[in-house]
Write a protein that holds these residues in place. Structure first.
Motif, PDB file in Angstrom:
ATOM      1  N   ASP A  33       0.854  -1.194   0.000  1.00  0.00           N
ATOM      2  CA  ASP A  33       0.000   0.000   0.000  1.00  0.00           C
ATOM      3  C   ASP A  33       0.891   1.247   0.000  1.00  0.00           C
ATOM      4  O   ASP A  33       1.195   1.825   1.033  1.00  0.00           O
ATOM      5  N   ASP A  34       1.317   1.642  -1.204  1.00  0.00           N
ATOM      6  CA  ASP A  34       2.266   2.746  -1.342  1.00  0.00           C
ATOM      7  C   ASP A  34       1.741   4.061  -0.777  1.00  0.00           C
ATOM      8  O   ASP A  34       2.502   4.868  -0.247  1.00  0.00           O
ATOM      9  N   TRP A  35       0.448   4.311  -0.879  1.00  0.00           N
ATOM     10  CA  TRP A  35      -0.119   5.578  -0.416  1.00  0.00           C
ATOM     11  C   TRP A  35       0.019   5.727   1.092  1.00  0.00           C
ATOM     12  O   TRP A  35       0.130   6.835   1.611  1.00  0.00           O
ATOM     13  N   GLU A  36       0.000   4.617   1.802  1.00  0.00           N
ATOM     14  CA  GLU A  36       0.077   4.656   3.256  1.00  0.00           C
ATOM     15  C   GLU A  36       1.425   5.211   3.734  1.00  0.00           C
ATOM     16  O   GLU A  36       1.512   5.812   4.792  1.00  0.00           O
ATOM     17  N   LEU A  37       2.478   5.031   2.948  1.00  0.00           N
ATOM     18  CA  LEU A  37       3.797   5.525   3.338  1.00  0.00           C
ATOM     19  C   LEU A  37       3.776   7.038   3.524  1.00  0.00           C
ATOM     20  O   LEU A  37       4.299   7.564   4.508  1.00  0.00           O
ATOM     21  N   ALA A  38       3.157   7.759   2.600  1.00  0.00           N
ATOM     22  CA  ALA A  38       3.061   9.214   2.717  1.00  0.00           C
ATOM     23  C   ALA A  38       2.280   9.608   3.964  1.00  0.00           C
ATOM     24  O   ALA A  38       2.611  10.587   4.637  1.00  0.00           O
ATOM     25  N   GLU A  39       1.245   8.838   4.286  1.00  0.00           N
ATOM     26  CA  GLU A  39       0.452   9.116   5.484  1.00  0.00           C
ATOM     27  C   GLU A  39       1.289   8.928   6.749  1.00  0.00           C
ATOM     28  O   GLU A  39       1.216   9.717   7.686  1.00  0.00           O
ATOM     29  N   ILE A  40       2.090   7.867   6.774  1.00  0.00           N
ATOM     30  CA  ILE A  40       2.964   7.636   7.933  1.00  0.00           C
ATOM     31  C   ILE A  40       3.950   8.789   8.077  1.00  0.00           C
ATOM     32  O   ILE A  40       4.162   9.302   9.177  1.00  0.00           O
ATOM     33  N   LEU A  41       4.521   9.208   6.969  1.00  0.00           N
ATOM     34  CA  LEU A  41       5.482  10.313   7.022  1.00  0.00           C
ATOM     35  C   LEU A  41       4.853  11.604   7.524  1.00  0.00           C
ATOM     36  O   LEU A  41       5.485  12.380   8.225  1.00  0.00           O
ATOM     37  N   SER A  42       3.585  11.812   7.187  1.00  0.00           N
ATOM     38  CA  SER A  42       2.928  13.036   7.637  1.00  0.00           C
ATOM     39  C   SER A  42       2.752  13.060   9.156  1.00  0.00           C
ATOM     40  O   SER A  42       2.624  14.125   9.754  1.00  0.00           O
ATOM     41  N   LEU A  43       2.755  11.888   9.771  1.00  0.00           N
ATOM     42  CA  LEU A  43       2.639  11.829  11.227  1.00  0.00           C
ATOM     43  C   LEU A  43       3.875  12.358  11.945  1.00  0.00           C
ATOM     44  O   LEU A  43       3.789  12.800  13.086  1.00  0.00           O
TER      45      LEU A  43
END
Length: 75
Positions: free
Chosen positions: A19-29
């Protein structure tokens, strides 16, 4: 806090599964967590706690805590 840890670990597993999109979400945290830490440090300073006391809680030296958060606390 345990709930937040579980969610973050689950997000990491989703990224590992493709789930590549989830990586950006984790980084935003990262910024959110840093802002929360800075707010906590500011609160402790406002209560009169020393940089040494705060550094102990952060697991860093007094100088590192001061250098990392003193400008954010003053802002």
């Amino acid at each position: 806090m345990a709930f937040a840890r579980r969610i973050i670990r689950a997000a990491g597993r989703r990224v590992a599964a493709g789930d590549d999109w989830e990586l950006a979400e984790i980084l935003s945290l990262r910024d959110e967590v840093e802002d929360a830490i800075a707010a906590g440090v500011a609160g402790l300073r406002a209560q009169g706690h020393s940089w040494a006391y705060i550094a102990d809680g952060l697991g860093v030296t007094r100088q590192t805590a001061y250098e990392r958060y003193s400008k954010r606390v003053a802002a």
